[in-house]
Scaffold this active site. Structure first.
Site, PDB file in Angstrom:
ATOM      1  CE1 TYR A 144       4.588  -1.600  -1.854  1.00 34.45           C
ATOM      2  CE2 TYR A 144       3.995  -0.535   0.212  1.00 34.45           C
ATOM      3  CZ  TYR A 144       4.047  -1.656  -0.591  1.00 34.45           C
ATOM      4  OH  TYR A 144       3.540  -2.858  -0.129  1.00 34.45           O
ATOM      5  CG  ASP A 239       0.080   6.987  -0.220  1.00 31.90           C
ATOM      6  OD1 ASP A 239      -0.156   7.094   0.995  1.00 31.90           O
ATOM      7  OD2 ASP A 239       0.616   5.988  -0.729  1.00 31.90           O
ATOM      8  CE  LYS A 267       3.358   3.498   6.617  1.00 31.18           C
ATOM      9  NZ  LYS A 267       3.800   2.132   6.797  1.00 31.18           N
TER      10      LYS A 267
HETATM   11  N1  HOZ Z   1       5.207   0.141   3.380  1.00 33.87           N
HETATM   12  C1  HOZ Z   1       5.973   0.217   4.538  1.00 33.87           C
HETATM   13  C2  HOZ Z   1       7.405   0.330   4.217  1.00 33.87           C
HETATM   14  N2  HOZ Z   1       7.730   1.341   3.367  1.00 33.87           N
HETATM   15  C3  HOZ Z   1       5.822  -0.874   5.531  1.00 33.87           C
HETATM   16  C4  HOZ Z   1       4.713  -1.818   5.390  1.00 33.87           C
HETATM   17  C5  HOZ Z   1       5.138  -3.146   4.879  1.00 33.87           C
HETATM   18  O1  HOZ Z   1       5.276  -3.272   3.673  1.00 33.87           O
HETATM   19  O2  HOZ Z   1       5.308  -4.045   5.712  1.00 33.87           O
END
Ligand code: HOZ
Length: 428
Positions: A144, A239, A267
């Site tokens: 992702y 990433d 983050k």
């Molecule tokens: N992408 C993150 C979870 N794998 C958190 C961000 C979100 O989608 O709120």
């Protein structure tokens, strides 16, 4: 535990916010029930609107590596806020954090700050396409990279949790430029490159996958990607939104001794404020506007509050590199403890861990890619999640998410968590 007020707040939220949440992973659709509303947090603990205290293993999905409301970060933000919160003009602190980031991360000369990991990855891919003059990209099933169109193809995290790995709204035209490979499968990558000769601009990968649970790269996999990229004039984008400033000062590049062409951050780099960034060597980064032809912009990019939080966070990590070994030791302790109690209770499981990222998969055999991650027993996960929650331990409400360990956790917290897992395991 009672969640009366959280439930009432959620009912109100649902009337005015789609699904009651501003990001789908916060909802409990994957596990059932209604989300917990947070009132405040300090160190390793969340305090919810019903007055419950929860040990936090999400940590805002990664940023709170030193704990919630970490004093130096809070102080830096408060002091900065008194001087104005946004100018849309350059400020000195942007250069200060850029210099620090460049000094901590190997193999980068310049860094551009944006507002989220999504923006960072989206911009990195545009830069790679502009720089190479090619259109197609390779991403890995279950990885992702935020929610921009090109990435919502077999996407992990919330997209998989909610059964929409390929989102409606992504045009066929966009989707056809995203090629999918299996994580940890270099032969699959080579075959895609062969079938799309001279068309691939970049390969984007989470060097440790964190959105199908935690899945570390197999030995030599990242190096093999580097080699095929070099041989085919393809840029390698790491990433590092999850792994950056978490696995080591220099992130996965340092840990695995691998050089990326572009690295994406989010983050931890924002210390809990909305920050993303992408970075690389001069010849690539200078392809960005205003000196290069690839356009990328943002009113709030390099926002002073966000930069102050990020600078305070990176300064702490830079000055105390022992934090990374402390985090890894705590995570290993947790791993060992959970393995012991799950095994004792005859629960089929497989735990993946690297540094301060860990996930418990309720599956037989190794979890090495999306296919093996998706085989986990979701009913067991749901019962596990709710059992832990009742005991005061908060993990992500989805089997496709990683646990992010914070250095604010004490060994007493870890022992409490292991005991809670033991108690829950007896009920599974
Ligand atoms: N992408 C993150 C979870 N794998 C958190 C961000 C979100 O989608 O709120």
């Amino acid at each position: 535990m009672i969640y009366k007020r959280s439930s009432a707040l959620f009912a109100e939220a649902e009337k005015v916010i789609p699904g009651g949440v501003n990001s789908p992973v916060r909802a409990f659709n994957g596990v059932g029930g209604t989300p917990i509303f947070v009132k405040e947090a300090k160190g390793a603990y969340l305090y919810d609107e019903d007055g419950n205290r929860l040990i936090d293993y999400i940590n805002s999905w990664g940023p709170m590596i030193l704990g919630h409301a970490h004093e130096p970060v809070v102080k830096a933000v408060v002091e900065k806020a008194k001087k104005g919160t946004s100018f849309g003009m350059p400020t000195e602190i942007e250069t200060q954090i850029a210099e620090l980031a460049v000094s901590m991360v190997p193999n980068i000369d310049k860094i551009r700050f944006v507002n989220s990991g999504t923006e960072a990855c989206m911009s990195a891919v545009r830069l790679a396409r502009g720089y190479t003059g090619k259109d197609k990209i390779i991403k890995f099933s279950g990885c992702y990279h935020g929610h921009s169109d090109s990435f919502l193809i077999q996407a992990g995290s919330g997209a998989s949790t909610f059964g929409t790995p390929n989102s409606p709204g992504v045009t066929k035209g966009t989707a056809k430029d995203t090629l999918l490979a299996n994580y940890n499968d270099i032969e699959n990558v080579k075959a895609l490159i062969e079938a799309n000769k001279n068309e691939i601009a970049c390969i984007i990968i989470e060097p440790v996958a964190g959105n199908m649970g935690c899945i570390p790269p197999k030995n030599g996999f990242l190096q093999a990607l580097r080699t095929v990229c070099n041989a085919n004039n393809i840029l390698l984008i790491l990433d590092e939104v999850m792994t950056g400033f978490r696995l080591a000062k220099g992130g996965a590049q340092e840990l695995f001794n691998i050089n990326a062409d572009i690295v994406c951050f989010g983050k931890v780099i924002g210390g809990g404020l909305p920050v993303g960034a992408f970075a690389g060597r001069n010849e690539i980064m200078d392809y960005l506007a205003p000196i290069g032809p690839v356009y990328q912009a943002g009113t709030l990019s390099g926002n002073p509050l966000a930069m102050a939080a990020g600078l305070a966070m990176l300064t702490e990590l830079n000055n105390k590199p022992e934090t990374f070994s402390s985090l890894a030791e705590k995570t290993a302790y947790l791993h060992e403890g959970i393995t012991k109690v799950l095994t004792k209770n005859n629960i089929t499981h497989s735990i993946n861990r690297i540094g301060s990222m860990i996930s418990v998969h309720f599956s037989e055999g190794e979890v090495v890619d999306f296919k093996t991650a998706a085989k986990g027993n979701n009913d067991t996960f749901k019962a596990f999640f709710h059992g832990l929650l009742k005991a005061g331990v908060y993990i992500a409400p989805s089997a496709f998410e990683t646990w992010f360990i914070t250095d604010a956790l004490s060994y007493e917290d870890l022992d409490f968590t292991i005991a809670a897992v033991d108690a829950v395991a007896k009920t599974l």
